[in-house]
Design an enzyme around this catalytic site. Sequence first.
Site, PDB file in Angstrom:
ATOM      1  N   ASP A  25      17.380  63.482  26.159  1.00  0.00           N
ATOM      2  CA  ASP A  25      17.781  63.015  24.832  1.00  0.00           C
ATOM      3  C   ASP A  25      16.918  61.821  24.450  1.00  0.00           C
ATOM      4  O   ASP A  25      15.950  61.497  25.145  1.00  0.00           O
ATOM      5  CB  ASP A  25      19.291  62.739  24.762  1.00  0.00           C
ATOM      6  CG  ASP A  25      19.743  61.616  25.693  1.00  0.00           C
ATOM      7  OD1 ASP A  25      18.947  60.703  25.974  1.00  0.00           O
ATOM      8  OD2 ASP A  25      20.901  61.670  26.131  1.00  0.00           O
ATOM      9  N   TYR A  33      19.240  64.444  37.317  1.00  0.00           N
ATOM     10  CA  TYR A  33      20.692  64.305  37.503  1.00  0.00           C
ATOM     11  C   TYR A  33      20.999  64.068  38.979  1.00  0.00           C
ATOM     12  O   TYR A  33      20.576  64.840  39.843  1.00  0.00           O
ATOM     13  CB  TYR A  33      21.401  65.561  36.999  1.00  0.00           C
ATOM     14  CG  TYR A  33      21.566  65.598  35.499  1.00  0.00           C
ATOM     15  CD1 TYR A  33      21.137  64.556  34.689  1.00  0.00           C
ATOM     16  CD2 TYR A  33      22.176  66.687  34.873  1.00  0.00           C
ATOM     17  CE1 TYR A  33      21.313  64.589  33.308  1.00  0.00           C
ATOM     18  CE2 TYR A  33      22.349  66.731  33.498  1.00  0.00           C
ATOM     19  CZ  TYR A  33      21.915  65.681  32.726  1.00  0.00           C
ATOM     20  OH  TYR A  33      22.089  65.713  31.354  1.00  0.00           O
ATOM     21  N   LYS A 219      21.117  67.435  20.525  1.00  0.00           N
ATOM     22  CA  LYS A 219      20.534  66.138  20.834  1.00  0.00           C
ATOM     23  C   LYS A 219      19.498  65.797  19.774  1.00  0.00           C
ATOM     24  O   LYS A 219      18.595  66.604  19.509  1.00  0.00           O
ATOM     25  CB  LYS A 219      19.869  66.173  22.212  1.00  0.00           C
ATOM     26  CG  LYS A 219      20.872  66.359  23.347  1.00  0.00           C
ATOM     27  CD  LYS A 219      21.560  65.051  23.701  1.00  0.00           C
ATOM     28  CE  LYS A 219      22.518  65.259  24.867  1.00  0.00           C
ATOM     29  NZ  LYS A 219      23.046  64.012  25.395  1.00  0.00           N
ATOM     30  N   GLU A 296      30.682  57.439  26.678  1.00  0.00           N
ATOM     31  CA  GLU A 296      30.087  57.780  27.969  1.00  0.00           C
ATOM     32  C   GLU A 296      29.412  56.574  28.613  1.00  0.00           C
ATOM     33  O   GLU A 296      29.215  56.549  29.820  1.00  0.00           O
ATOM     34  CB  GLU A 296      29.121  58.963  27.858  1.00  0.00           C
ATOM     35  CG  GLU A 296      27.826  58.653  27.153  1.00  0.00           C
ATOM     36  CD  GLU A 296      26.829  59.814  27.194  1.00  0.00           C
ATOM     37  OE1 GLU A 296      27.159  60.876  26.638  1.00  0.00           O
ATOM     38  OE2 GLU A 296      25.736  59.659  27.764  1.00  0.00           O
ATOM     39  N   HIS A 346      33.384  63.124  27.816  1.00  0.00           N
ATOM     40  CA  HIS A 346      31.996  63.353  28.159  1.00  0.00           C
ATOM     41  C   HIS A 346      31.948  64.144  29.453  1.00  0.00           C
ATOM     42  O   HIS A 346      32.709  63.876  30.387  1.00  0.00           O
ATOM     43  CB  HIS A 346      31.299  61.997  28.367  1.00  0.00           C
ATOM     44  CG  HIS A 346      29.913  62.104  28.933  1.00  0.00           C
ATOM     45  ND1 HIS A 346      29.533  61.535  30.125  1.00  0.00           N
ATOM     46  CD2 HIS A 346      28.812  62.742  28.461  1.00  0.00           C
ATOM     47  CE1 HIS A 346      28.272  61.794  30.357  1.00  0.00           C
ATOM     48  NE2 HIS A 346      27.799  62.533  29.372  1.00  0.00           N
ATOM     49  N   ALA A 347      31.037  65.129  29.496  1.00  0.00           N
ATOM     50  CA  ALA A 347      30.857  65.857  30.755  1.00  0.00           C
ATOM     51  C   ALA A 347      29.402  66.307  30.850  1.00  0.00           C
ATOM     52  O   ALA A 347      28.576  65.952  30.020  1.00  0.00           O
ATOM     53  CB  ALA A 347      31.809  67.028  30.860  1.00  0.00           C
TER      54      ALA A 347
END
Lengths: 431, 431
Positions: A25, A33, A219, A296, A346-347
């Site tokens: 983003d 991640y 995004k 988030e 948020h996930a």
Amino acid sequence: MLHKIINLTVRDVRFPTSLEQHGSDAMHSDPDYSAAYVVLDTDCGLKGFGLTFTLGKGTEIVVCAVKALAGLVVGKSLQEIVSNFRGFYRLLTSDGQMRWLGPEKGVIHLATAAVLNAVWDLWARAEGKPLWKLLVDMDPKRIVSCIDFRYITDVLTEDEALDILVKAQEGRQQREDQMLKEGYPAYTTSCAWLGYPDQQLKQLCTDALKSGWTKFKVKVGADLEDDVRRCRLIRQMIGPNNTLRWDVDEAISWVSKLAEVKPLWIEEPTSPDDILGHATIAKALAPLGIGVATGEQCHNRVMFKQLLQASALQFVQIDSCRLGSVNENLAVLLMAHKFQVPVCPHAGGVGLCELVQHLILFDYICVSANLSNRMCEYVDHLHEHFANPVVIQDAHYMPPKDPGYSCEMLESSVKRHQFPEGDVWKLHQNK
Amino acid sequence: MLHKIINLTVRDVRFPTSLEQHGSDAMHSDPDYSAAYVVLDTDCGLKGFGLTFTLGKGTEIVVCAVKALAGLVVGKSLQEIVSNFRGFYRLLTSDGQMRWLGPEKGVIHLATAAVLNAVWDLWARAEGKPLWKLLVDMDPKRIVSCIDFRYITDVLTEDEALDILVKAQEGRQQREDQMLKEGYPAYTTSCAWLGYPDQQLKQLCTDALKSGWTKFKVKVGADLEDDVRRCRLIRQMIGPNNTLRWDVDEAISWVSKLAEVKPLWIEEPTSPDDILGHATIAKALAPLGIGVATGEQCHNRVMFKQLLQASALQFVQIDSCRLGSVNENLAVLLMAHKFQVPVCPHAGGVGLCELVQHLILFDYICVSANLSNRMCEYVDHLHEHFANPVVIQDAHYMPPKDPGYSCEMLESSVKRHQFPEGDVWKLHQNK
């Protein structure tokens, strides 16, 4: 059994997602991640698993912070902890020397989340229930005793919290049955990361519509013309009745120009610390029918309290790994209910879907009793590394049935992705 | 010479202050004043020294974070950094992967401060000036180019900042001469830590009055009756014309009961994150003539911006090691000036007096041009470990004359206090 915690291990686990632009983003162009992954061992053999989500570099700092907290956990029994969970929460967040590093924010709070998530996982396993069910079956007084009300009593007292929970007991069984049958509504972020080319975007939208998805997040925030083009394209694909959502970095004028594609909300349009800034943006966008969503990166209950007090958000995006675990999320769910602002978690990331589904199920069954304008983010990544991955059916989260908080990762995945010594990373270094 | 940075070392240095209850207050009962201490080596042999302050446990986490940032510094030349200092500030605070750990707060921001403090120290040394003089002599445009205005332009634009600096050029030389002659007014916190017995408190007050101190801070917030007794005792000692200040943990009612001893301000009366809470307290205490001071745990310029917007504080307590070094402190000094709120820096700890004196000298000479209701905290501890310790004369900070930011610690002190391998800590372990 006392479930005495005899050991805590923490590992730095990273997935090389940046190679495929997943998760890209405007603020995070190349995330890997990752997670600081915690395992608690008990004297009876039962384990508790917990994690906090990170974006790659710096995960070792969170690992270091978890190690600094370990001494406050190891040696205690589960019963000792949960019989005074508020006290234990304060022990972790108010250590006379370590609180200077936060307090209750940044690295030290992420580490606190990882540790407490593991404790909640252990508790749910000890009770043989998925975490959401542990919470749903829990006496309201017990729930309230897990929450640290420091610095939020001007908005929510212990008595008020209890009152909300007692009142919501009516219809609880029907809502639980409904969730078990239908699941909790989700929306998808998997289709439109910033780094995806148009063709990939089109294909992903088509596939998602076929699978029953009706709500999409896009995004944006890097280039306005490009944003408008991408959003038109997606709006064309999904049709006028499906919902579109946003992430942007700059605010009112940018979003005003995107109003033609009818987003439901704009997400974290300015600094996550800027409560008054979010309030100004929310006020300016209200006439356009666009809400503000944030959370988030909202670092604790005190910040959420103020966002609610200032009418700075129309959607509360809790995070299972940035706030101080279930304890602090309970406080936010109850405050959001008091202000009648819907919670849309948020996930994504690593394990965030797995964890937060428990919290939002509890929210519906025991707090909000409402699905209007509510949905939980879903991203179709990295679930294969979990022992009990989320189950999505027809764009709904189906309630987990396995005991625990769904935090457990497959040991084989952890080993392969441990940084820097796992095979996956050795491979990249050799390239 | 380019002053290319060829190496960064960081060490965990701790002083066992908890043994003598120095630094004790209601939230920090047993601090070991500590620092993550950074040294930059350059190809020409010049070094830059920097630090951030911590309270003991967890310093290793900040050290780990500094190491994570090192790659962004080593290999760059000083000229490259300072020719685009705003860009370099953003590089450190907005890394696509690491910003998730903050952004701009907690451990990662403390580490950023330590690294940037070392860069500023290096710059001042390269110019052969003490840091305050480097800033005072700097072209206003250059100063403004060091500041990241992201998220504060709604309150202060680059043009406004420039305008403030240009306007304040009048009388600059006189103010500099005045400072060199008289120094900057200070107040003392050394007399009344929470853990000190009454007899020690009396003796310290007597000594301080003899040395010219007229302004005292008292630590309170653990027990109301005890506070009232201690404060009466100190007010008796210092007389009606000397100023009394406060630290408390709980707010309005507590402070109202302390009003009889006429405190000038109450310090950080609630969660440092609670902007709206501070605003409520400030409003309630205004009729009693008591102001609210806060800032030592205010984590970035966006939070200070809002405290100012919400009229939540009457005294801005900047911190040289929690904010992102000189760069971010410049932003706060300029915003405080715009709102006409006096800056009274937080100091004490390890090296905070040494560093912050440079900032407050710059504030007086080049921004506020005002000493009314302004003073800089002073604590008489641990200065002996610094190569260029502060010079206090008649309760005033005398402007440093040595080149740099006064961050350099004596190598012998660092070695003895390194944790856990230094002699001081080996000794404690053997007791």
